[in-house]
Design an enzyme around this catalytic site. Structure first.
Site, PDB file in Angstrom:
ATOM      1  N   GLY A 187     -11.393 -16.274  44.516  1.00 25.06           N
ATOM      2  CA  GLY A 187     -10.108 -16.477  45.192  1.00 25.06           C
ATOM      3  C   GLY A 187     -10.078 -16.023  46.645  1.00 25.06           C
ATOM      4  O   GLY A 187      -9.570 -16.738  47.522  1.00 25.06           O
ATOM      5  N   LYS A 244     -14.708 -22.815  43.816  1.00 20.73           N
ATOM      6  CA  LYS A 244     -14.326 -23.451  42.539  1.00 20.73           C
ATOM      7  C   LYS A 244     -13.694 -24.812  42.849  1.00 20.73           C
ATOM      8  O   LYS A 244     -14.152 -25.502  43.746  1.00 20.73           O
ATOM      9  CB  LYS A 244     -13.424 -22.513  41.725  1.00 20.73           C
ATOM     10  N   GLY A 252     -10.633 -13.434  38.453  1.00 26.57           N
ATOM     11  CA  GLY A 252      -9.286 -13.945  38.709  1.00 26.57           C
ATOM     12  C   GLY A 252      -8.174 -13.092  38.132  1.00 26.57           C
ATOM     13  O   GLY A 252      -7.032 -13.527  38.057  1.00 26.57           O
ATOM     14  N   ASN A 271     -17.265 -18.711  46.328  1.00 28.09           N
ATOM     15  CA  ASN A 271     -17.219 -19.803  45.349  1.00 28.09           C
ATOM     16  C   ASN A 271     -15.799 -20.363  45.378  1.00 28.09           C
ATOM     17  O   ASN A 271     -14.881 -19.744  44.862  1.00 28.09           O
ATOM     18  CB  ASN A 271     -17.564 -19.245  43.959  1.00 28.09           C
ATOM     19  N   SER A 299     -12.884 -10.497  41.042  1.00 26.44           N
ATOM     20  CA  SER A 299     -11.781  -9.846  41.757  1.00 26.44           C
ATOM     21  C   SER A 299     -12.230  -8.995  42.947  1.00 26.44           C
ATOM     22  O   SER A 299     -11.638  -7.953  43.227  1.00 26.44           O
ATOM     23  CB  SER A 299     -10.922  -9.010  40.796  1.00 26.44           C
ATOM     24  N   GLU A 335     -20.951 -11.113  36.725  1.00 24.21           N
ATOM     25  CA  GLU A 335     -19.516 -11.380  36.773  1.00 24.21           C
ATOM     26  C   GLU A 335     -18.915 -11.141  35.391  1.00 24.21           C
ATOM     27  O   GLU A 335     -18.968 -12.039  34.532  1.00 24.21           O
ATOM     28  CB  GLU A 335     -19.243 -12.829  37.183  1.00 24.21           C
ATOM     29  N   GLU A 394     -17.248 -20.091  33.878  1.00 27.37           N
ATOM     30  CA  GLU A 394     -16.345 -21.235  33.697  1.00 27.37           C
ATOM     31  C   GLU A 394     -17.131 -22.472  33.246  1.00 27.37           C
ATOM     32  O   GLU A 394     -16.626 -23.294  32.491  1.00 27.37           O
ATOM     33  CB  GLU A 394     -15.565 -21.481  35.000  1.00 27.37           C
ATOM     34  N   HIS A 409     -22.167 -20.288  35.735  1.00 27.63           N
ATOM     35  CA  HIS A 409     -20.912 -19.550  35.912  1.00 27.63           C
ATOM     36  C   HIS A 409     -20.162 -19.531  34.577  1.00 27.63           C
ATOM     37  O   HIS A 409     -20.246 -20.484  33.808  1.00 27.63           O
ATOM     38  CB  HIS A 409     -20.066 -20.231  36.995  1.00 27.63           C
TER      39      HIS A 409
HETATM   40  P1  13P Z   1     -12.439 -14.125  41.682  1.00 28.57           P
HETATM   41  O1  13P Z   1     -13.008 -13.494  42.919  1.00 28.57           O
HETATM   42  O2  13P Z   1     -11.311 -15.101  41.981  1.00 28.57           O
HETATM   43  O3  13P Z   1     -12.110 -13.122  40.627  1.00 28.57           O
HETATM   44  O4  13P Z   1     -13.592 -15.075  41.063  1.00 28.57           O
HETATM   45  C1  13P Z   1     -14.860 -14.534  40.882  1.00 28.57           C
HETATM   46  C2  13P Z   1     -15.775 -15.632  40.544  1.00 28.57           C
HETATM   47  O5  13P Z   1     -15.718 -16.214  39.476  1.00 28.57           O
HETATM   48  C3  13P Z   1     -16.763 -16.038  41.576  1.00 28.57           C
HETATM   49  O6  13P Z   1     -17.716 -16.893  41.053  1.00 28.57           O
END
Ligand code: 13P
Length: 243
Positions: free
Chosen positions: A225, A10, A164, A8, A203, A158, A93, A91
């Site tokens: 990330g 983002k 993150g 992802n 993460s 998640e 977010e 998600h």
């Molecule tokens: P990270 O791998 O950056 O922690 O993000 C996870 C995520 O939100 C994937 O959708």
């Protein structure tokens, strides 16, 4: 079943990044399914760059309606036309930044399935909810309301506090939550609930992927990330057990 390693991006990634990223994926031979979900504007270009490579491309959201007066939104059929075969929905977010409720997510999932896309529905508790001992209750409630009847797709667990942050749940907590998600899927969907993939996200890095991906009921990873570097995503895929 082969695991699914999904990236992802983002709101990251530019057109100039596509050739090298796609070339790295083309050069690899992963034993997992691979999926990249870039921003909307890059879907078509990434899909073209990966044509024939056996790597899926997906969106990060879609609207619940087939079309209409929804400025700034994208319909599932538009994603499919651009070359997407999956779409991430709900998600944390999106739930946080855009106030998406589980009912909204269920409507989006229905629209995605109608357009031939496979939805990846995200669920997960906040740190306060975990500290209060409510993690499983929260996730079960998100599942109960985010999945339309007859859901066929992927679930991503998640934990919000692991996204993150470099922090991950203990192995025991991942096993307990993925087991609870499986039980909820079977309760809701019967036999069909047994075969759906449940991804872990939050993460995931090359260094922790082997232990996370080897846990029972973990069917892959949703990677934020670390998916921005093709080498890291491929290292995570290489750490997955062969299914
Ligand atoms: P990270 O791998 O950056 O922690 O993000 C996870 C995520 O939100 C994937 O959708």
């Amino acid at each position: 079943m082969r695991q699914l390693i999904a990236g992802n991006w983002k709101m990251h990634g530019r057109l100039a990044d596509i050739p090298a990223y796609a070339a790295a994926l083309r050069a690899a031979s992963a034993h997992t399914d691979l999926l990249i979900c870039p921003p909307f504007t890059l879907i078509e270009r990434l899909a073209a760059a990966l044509a024939g490579a056996g790597v899926g491309v997906g969106g990060q959201d879609c609207h619940g309606a087939a079309q209409g007066a929804h400025t700034g939104d994208v319909a599932a059929a538009m994603l499919a036309e651009a070359g997407a075969s999956f779409v991430i929905l709900g998600h944390s977010e999106r739930r946080h930044d855009h106030g998406e409720t589980s009912a909204t997510v269920a409507g989006k999932a229905q629209a995605a399935i109608a357009a031939g896309l496979t939805p990846i529905i995200c669920v997960g508790e906040t740190e306060a909810e975990r500290d209060a001992g409510e993690a499983e209750h929260v996730v079960r409630s998100q599942l109960a309301h985010s999945l339309p009847a007859g859901f066929a797709g992927v679930i991503a667990y998640e934990p919000v506090w692991a996204i993150g942050t470099g922090r991950t749940p203990t192995e025991a907590d991942v096993v307990a939550m993925h087991g609870a998600i499986r039980a909820a899927l079977v309760e809701k969907l019967g036999e069909a609930g047994k075969g759906l993939r449940i991804l872990y996200g939050g993460s995931v890095k090359p260094g922790n992927a082997a232990s996370l991906l080897s846990l029972p009921e973990v069917g892959g990873a949703l990677v934020g990330g670390a998916s921005l570097k093709a080498e890291d995503l491929l290292a995570i895929a290489a750490a997955a057990p062969r299914g």
